[in-house]
Design an enzyme around this catalytic site. Sequence first.
Site, short mmCIF file in Angstrom:
data_model
loop_
_atom_site.label_atom_id
_atom_site.label_comp_id
_atom_site.label_asym_id
_atom_site.label_seq_id
_atom_site.Cartn_x
_atom_site.Cartn_y
_atom_site.Cartn_z
N SER A 69 0.57 -8.17 1.25
CA SER A 69 0.07 -7.48 0.07
C SER A 69 -1.10 -8.22 -0.58
CB SER A 69 1.23 -7.27 -0.91
OG SER A 69 0.86 -6.46 -1.98
N ASP A 312 -2.81 -4.38 0.74
CA ASP A 312 -2.16 -3.37 1.59
C ASP A 312 -2.12 -2.00 0.93
OD1 ASP A 312 -0.23 -3.98 -0.30
OD2 ASP A 312 1.43 -4.01 1.13
N GLU A 425 4.57 -0.43 -12.48
CA GLU A 425 4.52 -1.76 -13.06
C GLU A 425 3.12 -2.00 -13.62
OE1 GLU A 425 7.17 -4.88 -10.91
OE2 GLU A 425 6.13 -3.76 -9.35
N SER A 426 3.01 -2.96 -14.53
CA SER A 426 1.71 -3.27 -15.10
C SER A 426 0.70 -3.65 -14.02
CB SER A 426 1.83 -4.42 -16.10
OG SER A 426 2.69 -4.06 -17.16
N SER A 548 10.25 -17.25 -11.90
CA SER A 548 9.50 -16.41 -10.98
C SER A 548 10.35 -16.06 -9.76
CB SER A 548 8.23 -17.13 -10.52
OG SER A 548 7.59 -16.42 -9.49
N ARG A 555 7.72 -18.17 -15.63
CA ARG A 555 6.67 -17.35 -16.23
C ARG A 555 6.99 -17.07 -17.69
NH1 ARG A 555 3.33 -15.83 -12.20
NH2 ARG A 555 4.18 -15.66 -10.10
#
EC number: 5.4.2.3
Length: 588
Positions: A69, A312, A425-426, A548, A555
Amino acid sequence: MSPQVFDPDTLRRASSAYTKPANFHPSYGTAGFRANASLLPSTVFRCGLLAAARAILLNAHTGLMITASHNPVEDNGVKMVDPDGGMMPQSFEAVAAELANCDDDDAVVAVLRDRVLGEQASCSSPQTLAVLVGHDTRPSAPELLAAALAGVRALNVHARSYGCVTTPQLHFLVRAANQLTPSQDGPGPALPELQVYFDAILGAFSELTPPPLLQQPADGTAAGGSDSGGSGSGGTLYVDCANGVGAEQIQRLVPALQRLGVELRLRNTGDPARGGQLNHRCGADFVQKDRLPPTDFDDVPAGARCCSVDGDADRLVYFSPVGGGGGDAGTATEAGTAAAPAGISLLDGDKVAMLAAVYIGDILNQLPSELLEGIQVCCVQTAYANGAATAYLRDVLRLPTVCTPTGVKYLHEAAHSADLGIYFESNGHGTVLFSEQLLTRLRAAAEGSPAARELLLLSGLINQTVGDAISGVLLVELILSRKGWTLRDWQALYTDLPSRQLKLKVADRGCITTGDAERVCVTPAGLQDAIQRTVEQFPRGRAFARPSGTEDAVRVYAEADTQEQADELARRVAVQVYDMAGGVGPRP
């Protein structure tokens, strides 16, 4: 007579070519395994075994996608795809991790026989089942593709490589394969070609596109003469392809969209002559997190309509360059000029979700009330969703909202629990899911209800298996055109609260556990109370800390009334995490 599915000697010989590195302990993340590519051949081989085994167990085609990705080019990974085109269920992840971590060939044989296949190990090999395999553009792809195919064939299951395709395309093809009538002729199963993907999304887009878009000038420029693409009714769209697999596939949209009045100008296409590197200072993840235009956008005028996909092509964000003179989304510089951008006006996954929710709400309001009886609609978010987006859903759209832990597998599952589930998602990964109950009602009503037909076509335009940046571009362009909106109009739906994300190292990130969809720290004791006391000192403050899921780090996310306050709130929470959870390195 067909050979048996499970031949221990054959399996050991095949496995011996893919020995796991001694100190490598792969773990199953949000959608699969991911690591430096040099470590992965054994993992990918074993995922080939697992995909073949699931095909046998479920009597259906499955899939494998080799990609990492938005990760750097030296990484790679593998994602498992189930027969419905969705991700492998979470209940199977522990078995996948156990198989990937086997230390020798005998252990691989034992786990596959005892933990995966069970009684099916003694069955004859199926002749009509296949594992569909795709990969992205990374240099490590050929070696890992060979490992995947070897794993599938070690269980005497047919393997079909689709070559270089996007992750969403592979998911789509697996679902399409399981909707075909099994072939009774030839040596292998009947499987779809990639063209069915384009036929589906472009066919729906063409039928949904309103006449004003079709009437744009043949050169693709907007009605006002500027090629900035500022308006939502056709014009130019600059696409950052992240130097990834999306470039080749999005290129296939160019002729069709140009006939419909939208001109795509592709940047960061992986052309070696331009020196572009996969995901390096480009792609949806870079644009969303750094709030900067990608490389190769220096000549794009301020106010231009732009979007960015990831490596991707399963994430999508829109943006508009902001010139040094303080340009704004949807406002172009004078024709022919290109101000050097100082930053961007970002429309992230939250904004895409709200745009979809507004449009779908418009359609739902036109449907017969009896068609919607008992139908559940919801929007799914994570703790990272901007508080202004959540308030817009609650106070303006009045849509039920569900919050899940971070990770698309959690959002996707929650969206499936509704008849119409919207999630992005953001970071730009998301889709809109329609239940079979709703689709059945829409099919029955489509002939007499234009709104029902429109919503039914929308379900064909949106990839129903997984987040898809290519179908997402078509979705956004359609809605902007239907609404007659510029990017500025879209941005004006609500104003994001200023936010800041930080990450820091601690001795053991596992010491931090969370609850309430990761919005509350459960351990260490006292950390959540300290965070809450700090949050209360900032107008419209909100903050949380979580370990994370992909890095050895913690995070921290914070929101507040101004950017300076958000920065300070994030810093203070990071200090609290550092002090109470065993921080490593310099204190924030």
